[in-house]
Write a protein that holds these residues in place. Structure first.
Motif, short mmCIF file in Angstrom:
data_model
loop_
_atom_site.label_atom_id
_atom_site.label_comp_id
_atom_site.label_asym_id
_atom_site.label_seq_id
_atom_site.Cartn_x
_atom_site.Cartn_y
_atom_site.Cartn_z
N ALA A 156 0.68 -1.14 0.06
CA ALA A 156 -0.02 0.13 0.10
C ALA A 156 0.78 1.20 -0.03
N SER A 157 1.91 1.14 0.70
CA SER A 157 2.99 2.56 0.64
C SER A 157 3.80 2.69 -0.44
N ALA A 158 3.52 1.62 -1.31
CA ALA A 158 4.41 1.61 -2.64
C ALA A 158 3.99 2.51 -3.77
N PRO A 159 4.74 3.26 -4.58
CA PRO A 159 4.13 3.74 -5.89
C PRO A 159 3.49 2.87 -6.83
N ALA A 160 2.32 3.09 -7.28
CA ALA A 160 1.70 2.10 -8.41
C ALA A 160 2.46 2.29 -9.87
N ALA A 161 2.83 1.28 -10.30
CA ALA A 161 3.46 1.28 -11.45
C ALA A 161 2.41 0.85 -12.59
N VAL A 162 1.55 -0.21 -12.47
CA VAL A 162 0.43 -0.57 -13.27
C VAL A 162 -0.81 -0.71 -12.70
N ALA A 163 -2.02 -0.68 -13.47
CA ALA A 163 -3.37 -1.08 -12.90
C ALA A 163 -3.69 -2.01 -14.01
N VAL A 164 -4.79 -2.92 -13.33
CA VAL A 164 -5.30 -3.87 -13.90
C VAL A 164 -7.02 -3.44 -13.77
N ARG A 165 -7.48 -3.65 -15.00
CA ARG A 165 -8.91 -3.35 -14.94
C ARG A 165 -9.83 -4.64 -15.57
N ARG A 166 -10.38 -5.20 -14.96
CA ARG A 166 -11.29 -6.48 -15.42
C ARG A 166 -12.77 -5.98 -15.30
N ARG A 167 -13.59 -6.09 -16.53
CA ARG A 167 -14.96 -5.82 -16.40
C ARG A 167 -15.78 -7.28 -16.99
N ARG A 168 -16.72 -7.59 -16.09
CA ARG A 168 -17.46 -8.84 -16.80
C ARG A 168 -18.76 -8.82 -16.28
#
Length: 194
Positions: free
Chosen positions: A103-115
């Motif tokens: 949680a305290s780390a910077p985010a490099a990637v995001a994942v989005r899944r729609r269904r």
């Protein structure tokens, strides 16, 4: 909690440095937006992480409807509409939110899944499964956060997660995180949202 996203699909030869520059210039403007949990400034690049398109697609988790409405109707969203045309804005009602081990780390990637929620199933059971999946994702190594939400108009689930590294342990569309505004992240309700 409310989730929101709009997608700006760009031509295959579009110079994505224009988007990177835009985010570098204005991304900080929502760093203290009242009612905003997080805004992840997301970019998909054709051929990277299996993306078939170039796409700018910010994803939001709102802690208040008033903050979301002030963004949409109060002038901030007009800049997107002026520069790219007014996109369709997708909205989902929150089901679950969890902070990850990173949680305290910077985010490099995001994942989005729609269904889609299938016909003929018990809706309550599917929503409980979404809560469990959010918890599972947040527990994976490198997870910054995970959330799930549903649009009951079309019965669509969305799973959203942020990761500190490439190669996230989640299925879906993978985006580069260009900037993360998180003024109300600490106030987003944890766990099941009902």
């Amino acid at each position: 909690m409310h989730a929101m996203q709009y997608e700006l699909t760009l031509p295959g030869d579009y110079d994505l440095d224009v988007i990177r520059g835009r985010v570098a210039r204005i991304g900080h403007l929502l760093d203290d937006w009242d009612g905003l949990g997080i805004k992840a400034y997301l970019l998909r690049e054709r051929g990277v992480h299996g993306s078939p398109v170039n796409q700018y697609a910010p994803f939001y988790l709102w802690s208040t409807v008033e903050g979301m409405n002030r963004f949409l109707w109060g002038g901030a969203f007009q800049g997107v509409a002026d520069d790219f045309g007014r996109p369709e804005v997708l909205q989902w009602t929150g089901l679950a939110y969890e902070e990850g081990g990173a949680a305290s780390a910077p985010a490099a990637v995001a994942v989005r899944r729609r269904r889609r929620v299938p016909e003929g199933v018990e809706v309550a059971a599917v929503m409980e499964e979404a809560v469990a999946e959010t918890r599972r994702l947040a527990g994976e190594e490198g997870a910054v956060l995970a959330a799930a939400a549903v649009d009951p108009r079309g019965w669509e689930l969305v799973y959203f997660s942020l990761w500190e590294h490439e190669g996230p342990k989640a299925e879906g569309d993978v985006f580069q995180v260009l900037h993360l505004s998180a003024p109300g992240r600490g106030g987003l309700p944890r766990g099941r949202q009902w």
